[in-house]
Design a protein around this motif. Structure first.
Motif, short mmCIF file in Angstrom:
data_model
loop_
_atom_site.label_atom_id
_atom_site.label_comp_id
_atom_site.label_asym_id
_atom_site.label_seq_id
_atom_site.Cartn_x
_atom_site.Cartn_y
_atom_site.Cartn_z
N ALA A 1 4.58 2.08 1.95
CA ALA A 1 5.83 2.34 1.00
C ALA A 1 6.52 3.74 1.25
O ALA A 1 7.83 3.81 1.45
CB ALA A 1 5.53 2.55 -0.49
N GLU A 2 5.62 4.72 1.65
CA GLU A 2 6.37 5.87 2.02
C GLU A 2 6.79 5.91 3.34
O GLU A 2 8.11 6.61 3.70
CB GLU A 2 5.06 7.09 2.28
N ALA A 3 6.40 5.30 4.31
CA ALA A 3 6.75 5.08 5.71
C ALA A 3 8.07 4.36 5.65
O ALA A 3 9.02 4.52 6.32
CB ALA A 3 5.81 4.43 6.75
N LEU A 4 7.97 3.32 4.72
CA LEU A 4 9.39 2.47 4.64
C LEU A 4 10.51 3.35 4.09
O LEU A 4 11.79 3.35 4.56
CB LEU A 4 9.15 1.21 3.49
N GLU A 5 10.07 4.39 3.37
CA GLU A 5 11.10 5.35 2.62
C GLU A 5 11.50 6.22 3.68
O GLU A 5 12.76 6.45 4.00
CB GLU A 5 10.48 6.02 1.62
N THR A 6 10.68 6.86 4.71
CA THR A 6 10.71 7.76 5.67
C THR A 6 11.71 7.12 6.36
O THR A 6 12.77 7.87 7.11
CB THR A 6 9.66 8.31 6.16
N LEU B 1 3.28 6.46 11.45
CA LEU B 1 2.97 7.15 10.36
C LEU B 1 2.16 6.44 9.55
O LEU B 1 1.21 7.33 9.01
CB LEU B 1 4.35 7.22 9.61
N VAL B 2 2.17 5.33 9.29
CA VAL B 2 1.05 4.52 8.40
C VAL B 2 -0.11 4.82 9.11
O VAL B 2 -1.38 4.83 8.24
CB VAL B 2 1.41 3.24 7.94
N PRO C 1 0.76 -1.30 -0.01
CA PRO C 1 -0.09 -0.15 -0.13
C PRO C 1 0.87 1.10 -0.01
O PRO C 1 1.99 1.30 0.54
CB PRO C 1 -0.79 0.02 0.99
N GLN C 2 0.27 2.35 -0.68
CA GLN C 2 1.07 3.53 -0.85
C GLN C 2 1.88 4.24 0.52
O GLN C 2 2.80 4.45 0.79
CB GLN C 2 0.28 4.81 -1.42
N PRO C 3 0.82 4.41 1.54
CA PRO C 3 1.26 4.88 2.71
C PRO C 3 2.59 3.97 3.27
O PRO C 3 3.47 4.45 4.12
CB PRO C 3 0.03 4.69 3.67
#
Lengths: 374, 280
Positions: B129-134, B162-163, B125-127
Motif C-alpha cells: 500500500a505504501e509503495a502504491l502511494e509513493t 521499494l516493497v 499488505p502494508q508495504p
C-alpha cells in the motif's frame, strides 16, 4: 499480450470481479461438474460407456497437471507418460502380486513371469509392491520423487523451452523402450494385464467397475480443487511471473528453479495417480500407453481446450479422448494426422485454446469496430 | 567509512578478451543519490550487472549497512537480491499479465513461507500500500501491468524495489523514453526514495539535464575506468570530463537535439494522445 490497444481504454472490466455472477461461478461450476460426473453420468450411461468415460477422466487428471505445469508455468511437459506409467505400473505390480497370492500357492509368481520369466524368484524390486500401503503410496510418491530429481538438475541447469520439451519426450521414449526390453520382469510389449481383483473386490463384477468409476470421478474433482487453489494462491501468481519473465523473478530474490520444480512435481504426482486409477478401470498398463504418442496426447487435450484454464484443459482432454476413440474406429489411419494437426492449430492460432475463443472473438470485434471508426 | 553502503574495489569484467570494466573503485554511501554517467560502452550497465551477479567479475564488491559489508562477487543473482540489492533494466520488465498489485505483492514476498504461498492474498499488505502511494499507482492497482504507460511501468519497477525493502537501488536509465513531466515526477520519486538515510541509490543516466537537476553526486566512467567523481559542478568543471564526455555530448546535442537522448519530449507520450484523440 494486448499492450498495443490498451493505455487509453478505461477499466470497466476491473469492477466485474465483485458481481454475484462471478462470485458464485467457481463453486457453482464445481457443483455442476459434481452433479454431472457423480449423478447424471452413472444414471444415463451404460456400463460400457461409463467404463469409457472412466478412462477419459483418467486422462483428464493428467490434463489438470499439464494445465498447471504448462498453462501456468510454461513448462511444455511432453513426457507425462513417464509419470502416468510409473503410477500405473506401481498399481499393476501390486494387483499382479495380489492375484498371485490369491492362488493360494506359497511363493507363486505373477502369471506372465511363469510364461516368459526365468521362473525362479521374484525380482527384488517387485517385492515391496506386495504391500498394499507401499504400492498405493508409490503410485503418487514415486512419480513425484522421479520428477523432483529430474527437475532439480534440469531447472538448475536452466534447460527450458523446446529443449525441456525434447528432454521430457526422450524420457518417455526411453522408459517405454526399457519396459519392452525387460519382458521377463515387466511383461514387455504386452504390459501388465488380466487383473482379477482390486483390493479384495472382483474386477469382473460391473458393480465394482462402477465403484472404480466413482473413485476416479471424485479424484478428478479433488485434483481440480487442489489445482484451482494453486492457481489463485500467491504461488500461482508467482508461477505466472516465472513463466513470463524468469530473469526478473530472480532479481526479486526468488529462485525460479524451485518455483518450476513445485509445479513439475505436482503435475507428476497427478499423472501418477491418474495412471494408478487407469489400471483397474481399463485393465491394462503397457508401454504403448505411456510412450511418445500418448505423452503428446496428454498435452493435446489441454492445448485444444485451453491450457491456462483448468476447466478448458479438462474438457479438452475428455473431448479429444472421445474424438480419438470414435474417429479412430471410423478412420484408423487418419487419427494420428488429425491429432498432430489439432495440436499445431491450437498452439499456433489459438494459444488460449477453446476456452479463450470467446475473448478472442470479442477482441476481434472491438478491433474491427475501432478499425471502422478510424 | 568503507564497508558502509556500497564499496567496490578493483572490479574487472572481461568478455572474450574485451575488458568492459577495468579496475573500478567506487564508494557510494547510504543517503546518496549517485549518478553514473559516461559515453556508450563506458561499462556502466556492465558494472551494475557485475554488482547484481548477472555477469562474472573479479575484484571485490561489498555491501552492508553497519560496516561489515558482505562480499557479493560469486553469489548467485537471487541471493544477492535477498541481501537488499535491487535493480531495474533499461527496458521496463514488469509481469505484463499480472496486475499492478500482483506485481508488487510478488516483489514483497521473497521471504514468504510455503504456507503463505499456498494461500490466496487477502487485502493489501502494508508495504505494498505504501509503495502504491509513493509511486502514485494506487488508482491503477487492479490493471494488468501490460497496459500501463511506459513511465508508469518504470515507476512500478521502482515500487517493486521499494516493497522488496531494497537498501541499494540500481536503476538503469530510468527516464529513457519518458516525457518531460514523467521525468520530473521520476526525479522527485528518486529524491523521496533516497531521502531515507539507510537507502543508497545509483542511477545510470544519459540525460544530462536530468542528471543536473537531481544528482547528489556523480561518477563518470570512461572505457571501463573511473574518470572523475564529485558533485555535479565539480565533474562538469573537470577538463578530462569535458574532453571525453560532456564536450562531445554537447556537440551532439547542439548538432541534432534528439538522437543523443532517445525521444525526450515525443516518444511514448505522443501515441497515447493520438490514440485518445482517435477514440474521442
Amino acid at each position: 499480450m494486448t499492450t498495443t490497444s490498451a493505455p487509453t481504454t478505461p477499466a470497466p472490466e476491473v469492477t466485474k470481479a465483485t458481481s454475484p455472477l462471478t462470485r458464485f461461478r467457481v463453486p457453482g461450476g464445481f457443483a455442476l461438474g459434481a452433479v454431472l460426473l457423480l449423478g447424471i453420468a452413472p444414471l444415463a450411461l451404460t456400463d460400457f460407456r461409463l467404463a469409457l468415460l472412466a478412462k477419459y477422466l483418467c486422462w483428464a487428471m493428467v490434463a489438470v497437471g499439464v494445465s498447471l505445469a504448462w498453462g501456468r508455468g510454461g513448462l511444455l511437459v511432453l513426457g507425462q507418460g513417464v509419470f502416468f506409467g510409473l503410477g500405473g505400473y506401481a498399481m499393476a505390480m501390486h494387483l499382479k502380486l495380489a492375484d498371485a497370492a490369491d492362488t493360494g500357492i506359497p511363493g507363486a509368481l505373477p502369471d506372465f513371469m511363469q510364461l516368459y520369466g526365468t521362473g525362479e524368484a521374484l525380482p527384488w524390486w517387485w517385492k515391496p509392491f506386495g504391500n498394499p500401503a507401499f504400492a498405493l503410496a508409490a503410485t503418487v510418491l514415486l512419480p513425484m520423487a522421479v520428477a523432483a530429481v529430474l527437475g532439480f538438475f534440469v531447472f538448475r541447469r536452466r534447460v527450458r523451452g523446446a529443449y525441456f520439451a525434447i528432454l521430457s519426450q526422450a524420457l518417455a521414449a526411453a522408459l517405454a523402450i526399457w519396459l519392452v526390453g525387460q519382458q521377463a520382469t515387466t511383461g514387455g510389449t504386452n504390459g501388465l494385464t488380466d487383473f482379477q481383483g482390486f483390493f479384495g473386490y472382483d474386477l469382473d463384477d460391473p458393480a465394482n467397475q462402477r465403484t472404480v468409476y466413482f473413485v476416479i470421478a471424485v479424484s478428478l474433482l479433488l485434483l481440480m480443487a487442489a489445482a484451482r487453489q494453486l492457481f489463485v494462491s500467491r504461488y500461482g501468481e508467482l508461477l505466472i511471473a516465472v513463466r513470463d519473465s524468469e530473469e526478473r523473478v530472480r532479481f526479486l530474490g526468488y529462485d525460479p528453479a524451485n518455483v518450476k520444480l513445485v509445479a513439475y512435481v505436482v503435475a507428476a504426482g497427478m499423472a501418477g495417480l491418474a495412471g494408478a486409477l487407469f489400471v483397474p478401470a481399463v485393465g491394462i498398463i503397457s508401454p504403448a500407453l505411456i510412450g511418445v504418442v500418448p505423452s503428446i496426447g496428454f498435452v493435446i487435450g489441454a492445448a485444444v481446450g485451453g491450457r491456462a484454464s483448468l476447466v478448458g484443459a479438462v474438457l479438452g482432454a475428455i473431448a479429444v479422448a472421445w474424438a480419438q476413440s470414435t474417429l479412430s474406429d471410423a478412420f484408423p489411419g487418419a487419427w494420428t494426422y488429425l491429432q498432430g494437426l489439432l495440436f499445431v492449430v491450437a498452439v499456433g492460432f489459438l494459444p488460449g485454446g477453446l476456452a479463450s475463443l470467446g475473448a478472442v472473438i470479442r477482441r476481434n470485434r472491438i478491433r474491427t469496430r475501432s478499425g471502422e471508426a478510424a | 567509512m568503507s564497508g558502509e553502503g556500497l564499496t567496490i574495489r578493483g572490479l574487472r569484467v572481461s568478455f572474450d578478451g574485451y575488458t568492459a570494466v577495468d579496475g573500478v573503485d567506487l564508494d557510494v554511501r547510504p543517503g546518496d543519490l549517485r549518478f553514473l554517467i559516461g559515453p556508450n560502452g563506458a561499462g556502466k550497465t556492465t558494472l551494475v550487472d557485475a554488482v547484481t551477479g548477472l555477469v562474472k567479475a573479479t575484484g571485490s564488491v561489498r555491501f552492508g549497512t553497519n560496516g561489515d559489508g558482505t562480499e557479493l562477487i560469486g553469489k548467485p543473482v537471487h541471493k544477492i537480491a535477498r541481501l537488499g540489492i535491487g535493480r531495474t533494466f533499461q527496458t521496463a520488465t514488469v509481469f505484463e499479465e499480472l496486475t499492478v498489485l500482483q506485481n508488487l505483492d510478488i516483489a514483497a514476498g521473497a521471504g514468504r513461507g510455503p504456507l503463505t504461498m499456498l494461500r490466496r492474498r487477502k487485502g493489501i499488505p502494508q508495504p505494498v500500500a505504501e509503495a502504491l502511494e509513493t509511486t502514485g499507482l494506487t488508482a491503477l492497482r487492479d490493471r494488468p501491468a501490460g497496459v500501463l504507460a511506459h513511465g508508469q511501468k518504470q515507476w512500478l519497477e521502482i515500487g517493486m524495489l521499494l516493497v522488496q525493502d531494497v537498501r541499494l537501488l540500481l536503476l538503469d536509465e530510468p527516464v529513457a523514453g519518458m516525457s518531460h513531466e514523467e521525468r520530473e515526477s521520476t526525479g522527485e520519486l528518486l529524491r523521496r526514495v533516497s531521502e531515507d538515510s539507510t537507502r543508497t541509490v545509483v542511477v545510470i543516466e544519459h540525460d544530462m539535464d536530468f542528471m543536473r537537476s537531481f544528482a547528489r553526486s556523480v561518477t563518470v566512467l570512461h572505457a571501463g575506468k573511473v574518470l572523475s567523481e564529485g558533485t555535479v559542478a565539480q565533474v562538469q568543471a573537470d577538463p578530462k570530463v569535458q574532453e571525453v564526455y560532456l564536450g562531445r555530448a554537447r556537440a551532439e546535442e547542439s548538432a541534432d537535439a534528439a538522437p543523443a537522448v532517445p525521444s525526450p519530449a515525443t516518444g511514448e507520450a505522443t501515441p497515447t494522445t493520438t490514440a485518445s484523440a482517435q477514440e474521442a
